[in-house]
Write a protein that holds these residues in place. Structure first.
Motif, PDB file in Angstrom:
ATOM      1  N   PRO A  10      12.318 -38.479 -15.569  1.00 34.26           N
ATOM      2  CA  PRO A  10      13.350 -39.376 -15.063  1.00 34.26           C
ATOM      3  C   PRO A  10      12.818 -40.761 -14.735  1.00 34.26           C
ATOM      4  N   MET A  11      11.517 -40.876 -14.512  1.00 34.44           N
ATOM      5  CA  MET A  11      10.941 -42.178 -14.181  1.00 34.44           C
ATOM      6  C   MET A  11      11.123 -43.173 -15.306  1.00 34.44           C
ATOM      7  N   ALA A  12      11.269 -42.645 -16.538  1.00 36.31           N
ATOM      8  CA  ALA A  12      11.327 -43.533 -17.685  1.00 36.31           C
ATOM      9  C   ALA A  12      12.694 -43.576 -18.333  1.00 36.31           C
ATOM     10  N   VAL A  13      13.693 -42.954 -17.727  1.00 36.72           N
ATOM     11  CA  VAL A  13      15.010 -42.911 -18.329  1.00 36.72           C
ATOM     12  C   VAL A  13      15.593 -44.312 -18.359  1.00 36.72           C
ATOM     13  N   GLY A  14      16.294 -44.617 -19.445  1.00 36.50           N
ATOM     14  CA  GLY A  14      16.889 -45.934 -19.599  1.00 36.50           C
ATOM     15  C   GLY A  14      16.352 -46.613 -20.831  1.00 36.50           C
ATOM     16  N   LYS A  15      17.003 -47.658 -21.232  1.00 36.57           N
ATOM     17  CA  LYS A  15      16.611 -48.370 -22.438  1.00 36.57           C
ATOM     18  C   LYS A  15      15.289 -49.087 -22.226  1.00 36.57           C
ATOM     19  N   ILE A  16      14.396 -48.940 -23.161  1.00 37.55           N
ATOM     20  CA  ILE A  16      13.086 -49.564 -23.065  1.00 37.55           C
ATOM     21  C   ILE A  16      13.141 -50.954 -23.662  1.00 37.55           C
ATOM     22  N   ARG A  90       1.885 -36.833 -10.103  1.00 38.91           N
ATOM     23  CA  ARG A  90       1.533 -37.097  -8.699  1.00 38.91           C
ATOM     24  C   ARG A  90       1.855 -38.532  -8.295  1.00 38.91           C
ATOM     25  N   ILE A  91       1.583 -39.479  -9.200  1.00 37.00           N
ATOM     26  CA  ILE A  91       1.781 -40.883  -8.848  1.00 37.00           C
ATOM     27  C   ILE A  91       2.861 -41.549  -9.681  1.00 37.00           C
ATOM     28  N   GLY A  92       3.444 -40.798 -10.625  1.00 33.41           N
ATOM     29  CA  GLY A  92       4.593 -41.294 -11.360  1.00 33.41           C
ATOM     30  C   GLY A  92       4.298 -42.377 -12.374  1.00 33.41           C
ATOM     31  N   ILE A  93       3.197 -42.228 -13.141  1.00 33.04           N
ATOM     32  CA  ILE A  93       2.885 -43.227 -14.174  1.00 33.04           C
ATOM     33  C   ILE A  93       2.451 -42.532 -15.464  1.00 33.04           C
ATOM     34  N   TYR A  94       2.634 -43.241 -16.585  1.00 34.17           N
ATOM     35  CA  TYR A  94       2.091 -42.810 -17.862  1.00 34.17           C
ATOM     36  C   TYR A  94       0.696 -43.390 -18.013  1.00 34.17           C
ATOM     37  N   GLN A  95      -0.224 -42.602 -18.571  1.00 28.59           N
ATOM     38  CA  GLN A  95      -1.586 -43.066 -18.760  1.00 28.59           C
ATOM     39  C   GLN A  95      -2.231 -42.322 -19.919  1.00 28.59           C
ATOM     40  N   LEU A  96      -3.379 -42.808 -20.349  1.00 25.53           N
ATOM     41  CA  LEU A  96      -4.146 -42.127 -21.391  1.00 25.53           C
ATOM     42  C   LEU A  96      -5.012 -41.044 -20.744  1.00 25.53           C
ATOM     43  N   PRO A  97      -5.279 -39.955 -21.448  1.00 21.55           N
ATOM     44  CA  PRO A  97      -6.121 -38.892 -20.878  1.00 21.55           C
ATOM     45  C   PRO A  97      -7.574 -39.336 -20.758  1.00 21.55           C
ATOM     46  N   LYS A  98      -8.158 -39.076 -19.600  1.00 24.17           N
ATOM     47  CA  LYS A  98      -9.557 -39.462 -19.352  1.00 24.17           C
ATOM     48  C   LYS A  98     -10.048 -38.730 -18.112  1.00 24.17           C
ATOM     49  N   GLY A  99     -11.356 -38.777 -17.884  1.00 18.44           N
ATOM     50  CA  GLY A  99     -11.924 -38.166 -16.685  1.00 18.44           C
ATOM     51  C   GLY A  99     -13.429 -38.364 -16.639  1.00 18.44           C
ATOM     52  N   ARG A 100     -14.030 -38.015 -15.505  1.00 23.10           N
ATOM     53  CA  ARG A 100     -15.464 -38.223 -15.343  1.00 23.10           C
ATOM     54  C   ARG A 100     -16.273 -37.274 -16.220  1.00 23.10           C
ATOM     55  N   ARG A 204      -2.404 -28.555 -14.861  1.00 24.61           N
ATOM     56  CA  ARG A 204      -1.167 -28.105 -15.510  1.00 24.61           C
ATOM     57  C   ARG A 204       0.062 -28.631 -14.786  1.00 24.61           C
ATOM     58  N   ASP A 205      -0.037 -28.748 -13.459  1.00 22.40           N
ATOM     59  CA  ASP A 205       1.063 -29.295 -12.670  1.00 22.40           C
ATOM     60  C   ASP A 205       1.015 -30.821 -12.621  1.00 22.40           C
ATOM     61  N   LYS A 206      -0.172 -31.357 -12.647  1.00 24.29           N
ATOM     62  CA  LYS A 206      -0.345 -32.800 -12.470  1.00 24.29           C
ATOM     63  C   LYS A 206       0.099 -33.590 -13.694  1.00 24.29           C
ATOM     64  N   PHE A 207      -0.192 -33.057 -14.907  1.00 27.40           N
ATOM     65  CA  PHE A 207       0.045 -33.828 -16.124  1.00 27.40           C
ATOM     66  C   PHE A 207       1.117 -33.203 -17.016  1.00 27.40           C
ATOM     67  N   SER A 208       2.011 -34.046 -17.531  1.00 30.95           N
ATOM     68  CA  SER A 208       2.914 -33.681 -18.621  1.00 30.95           C
ATOM     69  C   SER A 208       2.416 -34.383 -19.877  1.00 30.95           C
ATOM     70  N   THR A 209       2.647 -33.781 -21.040  1.00 36.62           N
ATOM     71  CA  THR A 209       2.068 -34.266 -22.286  1.00 36.62           C
ATOM     72  C   THR A 209       3.138 -34.843 -23.202  1.00 36.62           C
ATOM     73  N   PHE A 210       2.868 -36.029 -23.770  1.00 36.67           N
ATOM     74  CA  PHE A 210       3.835 -36.705 -24.633  1.00 36.67           C
ATOM     75  C   PHE A 210       3.147 -37.290 -25.867  1.00 36.67           C
ATOM     76  N   TRP A 211       3.924 -37.433 -26.933  1.00 39.87           N
ATOM     77  CA  TRP A 211       3.513 -38.204 -28.107  1.00 39.87           C
ATOM     78  C   TRP A 211       4.477 -39.382 -28.238  1.00 39.87           C
TER      79      TRP A 211
END
Length: 282
Positions: A10-16, A90-100, A204-211
């Motif tokens: 829902p954070m991204a709903v609407g015309k882009i 958790r913070i409501g943003i789209y991002q690229l996958p990464k980690g330490r 699994r709860d923190k991240f949703s996956t999109f293309w």
């Protein structure tokens, strides 16, 4: 399951609203001037050494964070490539996958592992063609080494198909120097999310996956460093063996990776297929 744009949160709903000229040839990316090795520096000039001393700095290991991630592109050689993006619930943003990275782990290995753990999609490096400061292998081609181009003796730059990083950027959020090393990748055996590949239950709860398409990803990614705003930050992007200039932003990472994809020729893609076929036989 990886979701399409129409299924996003829902954070991204609407015309882009898409910013114009998102796919131009990385205009706005400021590159350093490349000096000719033989004429650029007078090593006998004390002012040169004074500049090096003044600009140099040392940071202890506990002052530095090294993260690794990917710009994973599906069907990169086709007309409608898509990039793998996660939505951080958790913070409501789209991002690229990464980690330490783990202790003793290679940067590329860490980028591949973190991508799979956060998205549930198995990926492998994507070899692209671009200029790198890494040196070509010294082994003779007759011994089975992959030909990676020839280094320009005047600049120390090698333009070739490679799996080097495509860029790096620091993150000041923790107060430590955080260098994020980015690599290009592609899915191994499908684009559907498999939570069995996500060993950390919290992910699994923190991240949703999109293309997303390049344009949609640029419109949705929160961090400029993961897109390409043209601001100057220190970024390291790797492509299955590729490196980008150090001064980028993450909007940069996606735009640069897709620009490398557009620069690939039919022969380059054929070379990748041939190399992967040889690797599968080993």
């Amino acid at each position: 399951m990886a979701r399409k744009l129409t299924e996003r949160s829902p954070m991204a709903v609407g015309k882009i609203r898409v910013r114009p000229k998102t796919a131009e040839n990385c205009k706005g990316l400021r590159k350093r001037d490349i000096w000719v090795r033989n004429n650029a520096v007078n090593w006998k000039d004390e002012k040169v050494w004074e500049k090096i001393r003044n600009q140099g700095c040392y940071h202890k290991s506990d002052e530095i964070i090294v993260s690794c991630g990917t710009v994973t592109i599906n069907k990169a050689e086709g007309p409608n490539p898509e990039v793998l993006v996660v939505y951080n619930n958790r913070i409501g943003i789209y991002q690229l996958p990464k980690g330490r990275k783990d202790i003793g782990e290679g940067y590329l290995d860490a980028a591949i592992r973190e991508t799979t753990e956060e998205t549930g999609i198995a990926v492998r490096p994507l070899r692209l063609k671009f200029a790198s400061r890494s040196t070509p292998p010294r082994l003779a081609a007759a011994a089975g080494a992959i030909v990676c181009g020839t280094e320009d003796p005047s600049t120390g730059v090698t333009s070739s198909l490679s799996n080097e990083m495509i860029g790096v950027n620091p993150d000041p959020a923790t107060g430590a120097w955080r260098n994020i090393h980015w690599y290009a990748a592609k899915p191994c055996d499908g684009i559907e999310r498999d939570e069995a590949r996500m060993p950390i239950p919290d992910d699994r709860d923190k991240f949703s996956t999109f293309w997303f398409s390049e344009v949609d990803a640029l419109a949705l990614l929160k961090l400029d460093d993961e897109k390409f705003s043209g601001a100057v930050r220190m970024i390291t992007i790797h492509a299955h063996n590729a490196v980008l200039p150090a001064n980028l932003t993450v909007d940069v990472v996606v735009r640069v990776a897709f620009q490398h994809v557009r620069n690939m020729s039919t022969d380059d893609w054929s070379s990748n297929e041939e190399l992967e076929g040889k690797q599968e036989l080993l």
